[in-house]
Every structure is written in C-alpha cells, then in structure tokens.
Design an enzyme around this catalytic site. Structure first.
Site, short mmCIF file in Angstrom:
data_model
loop_
_atom_site.label_atom_id
_atom_site.label_comp_id
_atom_site.label_asym_id
_atom_site.label_seq_id
_atom_site.Cartn_x
_atom_site.Cartn_y
_atom_site.Cartn_z
N TYR A 146 31.78 20.97 45.66
CA TYR A 146 31.15 22.29 45.58
C TYR A 146 30.38 22.90 47.16
CZ TYR A 146 30.54 25.56 42.18
OH TYR A 146 31.49 26.99 41.33
N LYS A 173 26.18 30.16 43.51
CA LYS A 173 26.75 30.59 42.17
C LYS A 173 24.75 29.84 41.53
CE LYS A 173 30.19 30.61 40.08
NZ LYS A 173 31.07 31.35 40.16
O1 0WD Z 1 36.02 24.85 36.56
C1 0WD Z 1 36.50 25.50 36.89
N1 0WD Z 1 37.86 26.19 37.07
C2 0WD Z 1 35.39 26.86 36.75
C3 0WD Z 1 35.50 27.90 37.32
C4 0WD Z 1 34.23 26.47 35.87
C5 0WD Z 1 32.55 27.33 36.29
C6 0WD Z 1 32.75 28.62 36.61
N2 0WD Z 1 34.32 28.60 37.68
C7 0WD Z 1 33.62 30.21 37.42
C8 0WD Z 1 34.45 30.70 39.06
O2 0WD Z 1 33.49 29.89 39.83
C9 0WD Z 1 34.76 31.67 39.20
O3 0WD Z 1 33.87 32.99 39.27
O4 0WD Z 1 34.78 31.05 36.85
C10 0WD Z 1 35.25 32.10 37.45
C11 0WD Z 1 36.84 32.20 37.39
O5 0WD Z 1 37.68 30.60 38.05
P1 0WD Z 1 38.57 30.75 37.43
O6 0WD Z 1 39.47 31.44 36.69
O7 0WD Z 1 38.50 29.43 37.55
O8 0WD Z 1 39.63 31.02 39.03
P2 0WD Z 1 40.98 31.50 39.11
O9 0WD Z 1 42.07 31.97 37.86
O10 0WD Z 1 41.99 30.94 40.46
O11 0WD Z 1 40.07 33.24 39.17
C12 0WD Z 1 39.06 34.03 40.44
C13 0WD Z 1 40.00 34.69 40.46
C14 0WD Z 1 40.91 35.26 41.92
O12 0WD Z 1 42.02 34.35 41.78
P3 0WD Z 1 42.63 33.50 43.17
O13 0WD Z 1 43.19 32.26 42.87
O14 0WD Z 1 43.49 34.31 43.37
O15 0WD Z 1 41.83 33.36 44.28
O16 0WD Z 1 38.80 35.95 41.61
C15 0WD Z 1 39.35 36.88 42.16
C16 0WD Z 1 41.24 36.35 42.40
O17 0WD Z 1 41.79 36.98 41.14
N3 0WD Z 1 39.15 37.23 43.48
C17 0WD Z 1 38.58 38.64 43.10
N4 0WD Z 1 38.48 39.56 42.73
C18 0WD Z 1 39.19 40.81 43.05
N5 0WD Z 1 38.22 40.76 44.78
C19 0WD Z 1 38.64 38.36 44.94
C20 0WD Z 1 37.73 39.71 45.51
N6 0WD Z 1 38.05 39.78 46.23
N7 0WD Z 1 38.74 37.39 45.78
C21 0WD Z 1 38.87 36.26 44.02
#
Ligand code: 0WD
Length: 254
Positions: free
Chosen positions: A154, A161
């Site tokens: 991580y 974080k």
């Molecule tokens: O296990 C997990 N999935 C966990 C996620 C456990 C605990 C926390 N999280 C957190 C992540 O660290 C994040 O902060 O939850 C949040 C959402 O993550 P997610 O739902 O797991 O992941 P995802 O569906 O990929 O959404 C994150 C999105 C990006 O998706 P992609 O896959 O295209 O990188 O963050 C957005 C983007 O839509 N993103 C941005 N949005 C605007 N501007 C940018 C940016 N520059 N970069 C990434």
C-alpha cells in the site's frame, strides 16, 4: 425507499464504474431521496459516467479533474445557486509501480502525485465548495487502514491516507463554525479498479475475510449506508472523525 436525505443536494466525485465505492454511495443516497450531481475526471470517462448518472437518476454530470485548478474553479461556477448539503470525495491515485516495489524506492514525483490527487484535492474541494454550502452540510472522504498500519504494497498510498485523515481534522476545525462537518470513512478492502492496482490485493481480501470479527469482507453497500448516516441529520454531532466500516478488522492485533 427511505427519506434520510430527502430534498438534499449531494455532489459525488469519484464514480469511475459500477464497482466504484462512490457508485454504491450514489445508490444509497438515491434510495434516501437525495438529488445527485456527479463529476467525471475527463473526456475519457464522460460518456460512461453519464450513463451511470442515468442509472442513478442524477440530474447533472459535470467535469472535474482535481489535478487542474481551473476545473475546480469552473465546477464551483457551474454549481452557483445550488444549496449543496453533502459532498463525497472518493478519489485517490498513485503510480502503479509505487504500489508494488519497496516503499523506500518511491520517487519524489510519485510521492507528490499521490499526495496531490489523494489529499490536496480534498483541501482544494473544501475551499471551492464550502461557499456553496450556505445551510451547512457534510463533506465525506474515503480512507483505508494503511494510513496507520503497514499493509504490504500500500506504501505511498498509506502515507497519503495518513495525510488525508489529518486533513479531515484540520478541515473539520476550519469549517465547523459554518456548520460544515468533515469526516472520513475507513472502508475495508473492496475489489475495485483502484484496488486492483495494488500488488497481491486478492491475498489481502482473503486475509481480512479470515481474521475480521465478522469473518467476511466489506460490502460496498455498508460503506454507502455509513456515508448516508454521516451526510444525514443522524450524523449532525459527528465531525473530524474516521469511521471504520471494515467488518471490524482494524481492532485485531493478531
Ligand atoms: O479497497 C478499496 N477499494 C478501498 C478504497 C478501501 C478503502 C478506501 N478506498 C478509497 C480509495 O483510496 C479512494 O479514495 O475509496 C476511494 C474510491 O476508490 P475505489 O472506489 O476503490 O476506486 P475507483 O472506482 O477506481 O475510483 C477512484 C476514482 C478514479 O477511478 P480510476 O479507476 O479511473 O483511477 O478516483 C477518480 C477516478 O474516477 N480519480 C480522479 N477524479 C478526478 N480527478 C482523479 C482526478 N485527477 N484521479 C482519480
């Protein structure tokens, strides 16, 4: 259909696809009667997010790449006149190579990129959007246990974080007098596009399911319902907090 968010306008940033935690939050917010506005990161995601917006009954879909200051300014301009009551910040990014090699090999640029997209974006959004929350409201971000425990691979995101959770406390202190609450939900691991970038992520899921007090992984709907609580009047006394929704895994020592 509930009514915990009836009549409240909510802005959700970070829906990339149906597996995104932000999408599950959109579903729960919709169930509770919120009026949804979504953002998409760039032209590449525009069409797919617009389709997801239809599924969620979201009224508006706006562009916002949080790495671009001018896009934040434009977002705030486009939202003029809205009475935002809830903002969901569900955004993080790190270079894939920084989620697999030893942490001490993180480059300066990789370190700064993770901090910029995953942490500073919350600060800049709070600054841009708080004037659009004249009636007060709630800003919620997503964090992970890797902020205060070492989770293999991580790495740079764990440090980001930790900074994010600290930013939540400083923002909560700044914005509390305006009636704006700022919190984080620390979700257990969920298989999303972002999570897949972390080397050996599947073994983390297996380990957690075997050790968590509830003996299972986290359901995105559980994270989403906690987000409803924080955004609703039920959460009115809670700010600056990190709420764990992780089947209890974080309490375990061994
Ligand atoms: O296990 C997990 N999935 C966990 C996620 C456990 C605990 C926390 N999280 C957190 C992540 O660290 C994040 O902060 O939850 C949040 C959402 O993550 P997610 O739902 O797991 O992941 P995802 O569906 O990929 O959404 C994150 C999105 C990006 O998706 P992609 O896959 O295209 O990188 O963050 C957005 C983007 O839509 N993103 C941005 N949005 C605007 N501007 C940018 C940016 N520059 N970069 C990434």
């Amino acid at each position: 259909m509930g009514s915990l968010l009836e009549g409240k306008t909510a802005l959700i940033l970070g829906i990339a696809n149906r597996w995104s935690l932000a999408y599950a939050i959109g579903e729960s917010f919709r169930r509770e009667g919120a009026r949804l506005i979504l953002t998409y990161q760039g032209e590449r995601q525009r069409q797919s997010v617009e389709e997801l917006a239809k599924e969620l009954g979201a009224g508006r879909t706006l562009a916002c790449d949080v790495s671009q200051d001018e896009q934040l300014v434009r977002l705030a301009e486009e939202l003029q006149g809205e009475d935002l009551r809830a903002v969901i910040h569900s955004i993080a990014f790190a270079e894939r190579q920084d989620l697999s090699r030893p942490f001490h090999q993180t480059s300066r640029s990789g370190f700064l990129l993770a901090q910029d997209i995953s942490v500073y974006s919350l600060v800049s959004l709070a600054r841009a959007l708080s004037p659009l929350m004249p009636s007060g409201g709630s800003i919620t971000t997503l964090t992970y246990l890797g902020s205060n425990r070492v989770i293999p691979n991580y790495n740079v995101m764990g440090v980001a974080k930790a900074a994010l959770e600290s930013a939540v406390r400083y923002l909560a202190s700044d914005l509390g007098p305006q009636g704006i609450r700022v919190n984080a939900i620390s979700a257990g691991p969920v298989k999303t596009a972002s999570a897949r970038a972390i080397k050996d992520f599947t073994s983390v899921l297996d380990f957690v399911a075997g050790r968590a007090p509830l003996r299972r992984n986290t359901d995105p709907a559980e994270v989403a319902d906690a987000a409803v609580f924080l955004a609703s009047d039920l959460g009115r006394g809670v700010t600056g907090n990190v709420l764990y929704v992780d089947a209890g895994f974080q309490i375990m020592g061994l």
